[in-house]
Scaffold this active site. Sequence first.
Site, PDB file in Angstrom:
ATOM      1  N   ASP A  17       0.657  -0.749   0.067  1.00  0.00           N
ATOM      2  CA  ASP A  17       0.016  -0.162  -0.047  1.00  0.00           C
ATOM      3  C   ASP A  17       0.728   0.999  -0.348  1.00  0.00           C
ATOM      4  O   ASP A  17       1.877   1.024   0.362  1.00  0.00           O
ATOM      5  CB  ASP A  17      -1.072   0.016   0.494  1.00  0.00           C
ATOM      6  CG  ASP A  17      -1.989   1.715   1.549  1.00  0.00           C
ATOM      7  OD1 ASP A  17      -2.422   1.099  -0.203  1.00  0.00           O
ATOM      8  OD2 ASP A  17      -2.450   1.383   2.152  1.00  0.00           O
ATOM      9  N   HIS A  46       2.526   3.668  -8.952  1.00  0.00           N
ATOM     10  CA  HIS A  46       2.253   1.954  -9.525  1.00  0.00           C
ATOM     11  C   HIS A  46       2.890   1.632 -10.047  1.00  0.00           C
ATOM     12  O   HIS A  46       3.574   0.691 -10.027  1.00  0.00           O
ATOM     13  CB  HIS A  46       0.448   1.588 -10.063  1.00  0.00           C
ATOM     14  CG  HIS A  46      -0.483   2.164  -9.250  1.00  0.00           C
ATOM     15  ND1 HIS A  46      -0.430   1.452  -7.929  1.00  0.00           N
ATOM     16  CD2 HIS A  46      -1.951   3.121  -9.670  1.00  0.00           C
ATOM     17  CE1 HIS A  46      -2.196   2.439  -7.312  1.00  0.00           C
ATOM     18  NE2 HIS A  46      -2.636   2.601  -8.218  1.00  0.00           N
ATOM     19  N   LEU A  80      11.142 -20.507  -4.253  1.00  0.00           N
ATOM     20  CA  LEU A  80       9.501 -19.229  -4.069  1.00  0.00           C
ATOM     21  C   LEU A  80       8.482 -19.793  -4.435  1.00  0.00           C
ATOM     22  O   LEU A  80       8.805 -19.539  -6.016  1.00  0.00           O
ATOM     23  CB  LEU A  80      10.326 -18.299  -3.959  1.00  0.00           C
ATOM     24  CG  LEU A  80       9.382 -17.037  -3.811  1.00  0.00           C
ATOM     25  CD1 LEU A  80       9.274 -16.919  -2.177  1.00  0.00           C
ATOM     26  CD2 LEU A  80      10.099 -15.391  -4.420  1.00  0.00           C
TER      27      LEU A  80
HETATM   28  C1  IPE Z   1      -5.281  -3.421   0.084  1.00  0.00           C
HETATM   29  O1  IPE Z   1      -4.779  -1.384  -0.056  1.00  0.00           O
HETATM   30  C2  IPE Z   1      -5.489  -3.540  -2.135  1.00  0.00           C
HETATM   31  C3  IPE Z   1      -4.212  -3.884  -2.761  1.00  0.00           C
HETATM   32  C4  IPE Z   1      -3.202  -3.144  -1.414  1.00  0.00           C
HETATM   33  C5  IPE Z   1      -3.847  -4.383  -2.956  1.00  0.00           C
HETATM   34  P1  IPE Z   1      -6.012  -0.288  -0.568  1.00  0.00           P
HETATM   35  O2  IPE Z   1      -5.296   0.475  -0.194  1.00  0.00           O
HETATM   36  O3  IPE Z   1      -7.073  -0.941  -1.599  1.00  0.00           O
HETATM   37  O4  IPE Z   1      -7.090  -0.708   0.871  1.00  0.00           O
HETATM   38  P2  IPE Z   1      -7.516   0.067   2.233  1.00  0.00           P
HETATM   39  O5  IPE Z   1      -8.371   1.316   1.220  1.00  0.00           O
HETATM   40  O6  IPE Z   1      -6.719   1.827   2.169  1.00  0.00           O
HETATM   41  O7  IPE Z   1      -8.357   0.208   3.225  1.00  0.00           O
HETATM   42  C1  IPE Z   2      -1.512   0.357  -3.584  1.00  0.00           C
HETATM   43  O1  IPE Z   2      -1.424   1.566  -2.662  1.00  0.00           O
HETATM   44  C2  IPE Z   2      -2.135  -0.118  -4.293  1.00  0.00           C
HETATM   45  C3  IPE Z   2      -3.057  -0.802  -5.101  1.00  0.00           C
HETATM   46  C4  IPE Z   2      -3.929  -1.142  -3.915  1.00  0.00           C
HETATM   47  C5  IPE Z   2      -3.213  -1.941  -6.235  1.00  0.00           C
HETATM   48  P1  IPE Z   2      -2.354   2.554  -3.296  1.00  0.00           P
HETATM   49  O2  IPE Z   2      -3.034   3.231  -4.811  1.00  0.00           O
HETATM   50  O3  IPE Z   2      -3.939   2.078  -2.378  1.00  0.00           O
HETATM   51  O4  IPE Z   2      -2.084   4.100  -2.838  1.00  0.00           O
HETATM   52  P2  IPE Z   2      -2.726   4.742  -2.213  1.00  0.00           P
HETATM   53  O5  IPE Z   2      -2.816   4.011  -0.293  1.00  0.00           O
HETATM   54  O6  IPE Z   2      -3.458   5.534  -2.059  1.00  0.00           O
HETATM   55  O7  IPE Z   2      -1.293   5.994  -1.562  1.00  0.00           O
HETATM   56 MG    MG Z   3      -4.057   2.409  -0.557  1.00  0.00          MG
END
Ligand code: IPE
Ligand code: IPE
Ligand code: MG
Length: 253
Positions: free
Chosen positions: A25, A42, A136
Amino acid sequence: MASLEEKISQLDKNRIPVHVAMIMDGNGRWAKSRGFIRSDGHAEGVSTVHRVTKFSSDIGIKYLTLYAFSTENWNRPKEEVDTLMFLIGWAIERELPELLENNVRIHLLGDIERIPDEARERLFYARNATAHCTGLQLNMCLSYSSRWEITDAARKLALLAAEGKLNPQDITEKSISDNLTTSGIPDPDLLIRTGGEYRISNYLLWQIAYSELYFTPALWPDFSDEDYVDALLDFQSRERRFGKTSDQVQQNH
Ligand code: IPE
Ligand code: IPE
Ligand code: MG
């Protein structure tokens, strides 16, 4: 500050977790803080996936499970979802030679049918191409959520019962585990979430019943090998009691 090598030398090689799961995240915030668009975060996150996979493989972890796209992430703006789907397909294709070189086996967890054709074909290609690998196992969670898979498992078991092939009295924890996407994979020993949030976001709810949880403020693109070793060292400092007393655990050692 200890160097990466010094930190690695502090690790107990006999207590490396078998299975590490990660919630990757913070890509969006990483990009935003630099004035970039979210999708740039990303793209940058792909290099962390590359590094974390290599590091896990080198250190002897057997299963690495990465949350790449949740069921709920389908609700993001279409443009971001499209970019993510493109990146997933592109990255897996680009990484394939090195995955093979490192003997890494790709496994896919989630409602993969929902992934657009082009990305899905590349994912299936990589999965088939690495099926013989014995190092792995890299589990990529795509269009995954825990409630989705538990619901799916309940449906499968109910169907068997309705057909008279399963007595409801015979349903055990193992029957449920066996019908989850993680069937045959040991539960995670350690769950790491980057990005500073203290939540699970519908990830592996059944499987993390006794996992050690580790939260780091590092945003996913910034999550370094040092950060990873810190998480492993922290994991090794914990006593896993599985409901028993500390004395019982000590006796078993
Ligand atoms: C969790 O991250 C999902 C992934 C890392 C793929 P999110 O950014 O979607 O989670 P929330 O919305 O903050 O809970
Ligand atoms: C995690 O990063 C990647 C996915 C959930 C696909 P985020 O896109 O949730 O990044 P933040 O949490 O908004 O910074
Ligand atoms: Mg996120």
